[in-house]
Design a protein around this motif. Sequence first.
Motif, PDB file in Angstrom:
ATOM      1  N   ALA A 269       0.812  -1.535  -0.061  1.00  0.00           N
ATOM      2  CA  ALA A 269       0.415  -0.019   0.174  1.00  0.00           C
ATOM      3  C   ALA A 269       0.650   0.887   0.012  1.00  0.00           C
ATOM      4  O   ALA A 269       2.088   1.080   0.775  1.00  0.00           O
ATOM      5  N   SER A 270       0.203   2.408  -1.203  1.00  0.00           N
ATOM      6  CA  SER A 270       1.185   3.196  -0.855  1.00  0.00           C
ATOM      7  C   SER A 270      -0.200   4.878  -1.429  1.00  0.00           C
ATOM      8  O   SER A 270      -1.681   4.584  -1.425  1.00  0.00           O
ATOM      9  N   GLY A 271       0.319   6.094  -0.882  1.00  0.00           N
ATOM     10  CA  GLY A 271      -0.540   7.002  -1.278  1.00  0.00           C
ATOM     11  C   GLY A 271      -0.729   8.071  -0.109  1.00  0.00           C
ATOM     12  O   GLY A 271      -1.727   9.056  -0.487  1.00  0.00           O
ATOM     13  N   GLY A 272      -0.924   7.297   1.068  1.00  0.00           N
ATOM     14  CA  GLY A 272      -1.257   8.322   1.827  1.00  0.00           C
ATOM     15  C   GLY A 272      -0.254   9.646   2.458  1.00  0.00           C
ATOM     16  O   GLY A 272       0.781   9.497   1.766  1.00  0.00           O
TER      17      GLY A 272
ATOM     18  N   ARG B 200      -5.572   9.268  -3.542  1.00  0.00           N
ATOM     19  CA  ARG B 200      -5.742   8.664  -3.431  1.00  0.00           C
ATOM     20  C   ARG B 200      -4.187   7.187  -2.911  1.00  0.00           C
ATOM     21  O   ARG B 200      -3.244   7.730  -3.145  1.00  0.00           O
ATOM     22  N   LEU B 201      -5.122   6.364  -2.597  1.00  0.00           N
ATOM     23  CA  LEU B 201      -4.014   5.654  -2.307  1.00  0.00           C
ATOM     24  C   LEU B 201      -3.905   4.228  -3.065  1.00  0.00           C
ATOM     25  O   LEU B 201      -5.018   4.664  -3.878  1.00  0.00           O
TER      26      LEU B 201
ATOM     27  N   THR C 144      -9.004  10.740   9.338  1.00  0.00           N
ATOM     28  CA  THR C 144      -7.831   9.923  10.226  1.00  0.00           C
ATOM     29  C   THR C 144      -7.216   7.949  10.601  1.00  0.00           C
ATOM     30  O   THR C 144      -8.554   8.150  11.237  1.00  0.00           O
ATOM     31  N   ALA C 145      -6.331   7.862   9.841  1.00  0.00           N
ATOM     32  CA  ALA C 145      -6.166   6.676   9.892  1.00  0.00           C
ATOM     33  C   ALA C 145      -5.449   5.814   9.291  1.00  0.00           C
ATOM     34  O   ALA C 145      -4.981   6.782   8.981  1.00  0.00           O
ATOM     35  N   VAL C 146      -4.332   4.707   9.546  1.00  0.00           N
ATOM     36  CA  VAL C 146      -3.842   3.727   8.875  1.00  0.00           C
ATOM     37  C   VAL C 146      -4.766   2.938   7.745  1.00  0.00           C
ATOM     38  O   VAL C 146      -5.338   2.521   8.686  1.00  0.00           O
ATOM     39  N   TYR C 147      -4.517   3.401   6.852  1.00  0.00           N
ATOM     40  CA  TYR C 147      -4.963   2.752   5.665  1.00  0.00           C
ATOM     41  C   TYR C 147      -4.200   0.811   5.150  1.00  0.00           C
ATOM     42  O   TYR C 147      -2.976   1.133   4.798  1.00  0.00           O
TER      43      TYR C 147
ATOM     44  N   THR D 165      -1.081   2.331   5.375  1.00  0.00           N
ATOM     45  CA  THR D 165      -0.116   3.647   5.415  1.00  0.00           C
ATOM     46  C   THR D 165      -1.054   4.182   5.039  1.00  0.00           C
ATOM     47  O   THR D 165      -2.987   4.183   5.685  1.00  0.00           O
ATOM     48  N   LEU D 166      -0.533   5.291   6.352  1.00  0.00           N
ATOM     49  CA  LEU D 166      -1.161   6.221   7.017  1.00  0.00           C
ATOM     50  C   LEU D 166      -2.062   7.671   5.900  1.00  0.00           C
ATOM     51  O   LEU D 166      -0.985   8.354   5.371  1.00  0.00           O
TER      52      LEU D 166
END
Length: 123
Positions: A5-8, A18-19, A90-93, A117-118
């Motif tokens: 995962a990325s994009g945070g 966009r994640l 707001t969170a870790v996705y 990703t945060l």
Amino acid sequence: VQLQASGGGLVQAGGSLRLSCAASGRTFSNYVMGWFRQAPGKEREFVAASTWSGGSTRYADSVKGRFTISIDNAKNTVYLQMSSLKPEDTAVYYCAARSGLLTVVRSSGYDYWGQGTLVTVSS
């Protein structure tokens, strides 16, 4: 199976982000891909899920109309387009994958998980 995962990042309320989740390790045609999130001090919660074909999607009520899950088969990548972001987003996705064609909302129903990703939404 590997999920990356990325994009945070940090975004102001009302903004968009966009994640991405790059999936590898097998053919995902018979998999459901999901996004979950976990805010500090809270349990992990379902955000969205989609069959790999995109034919079936499901969203949490809290994000319906604001978030969109999509899959680029050619890139083996799952996206979560987030708009009209709120501080409570707001969170870790985390992205996740499960075999089968049911878009379940329970985190225990998913077999594979990415690293998270945060996303921080400022007011």
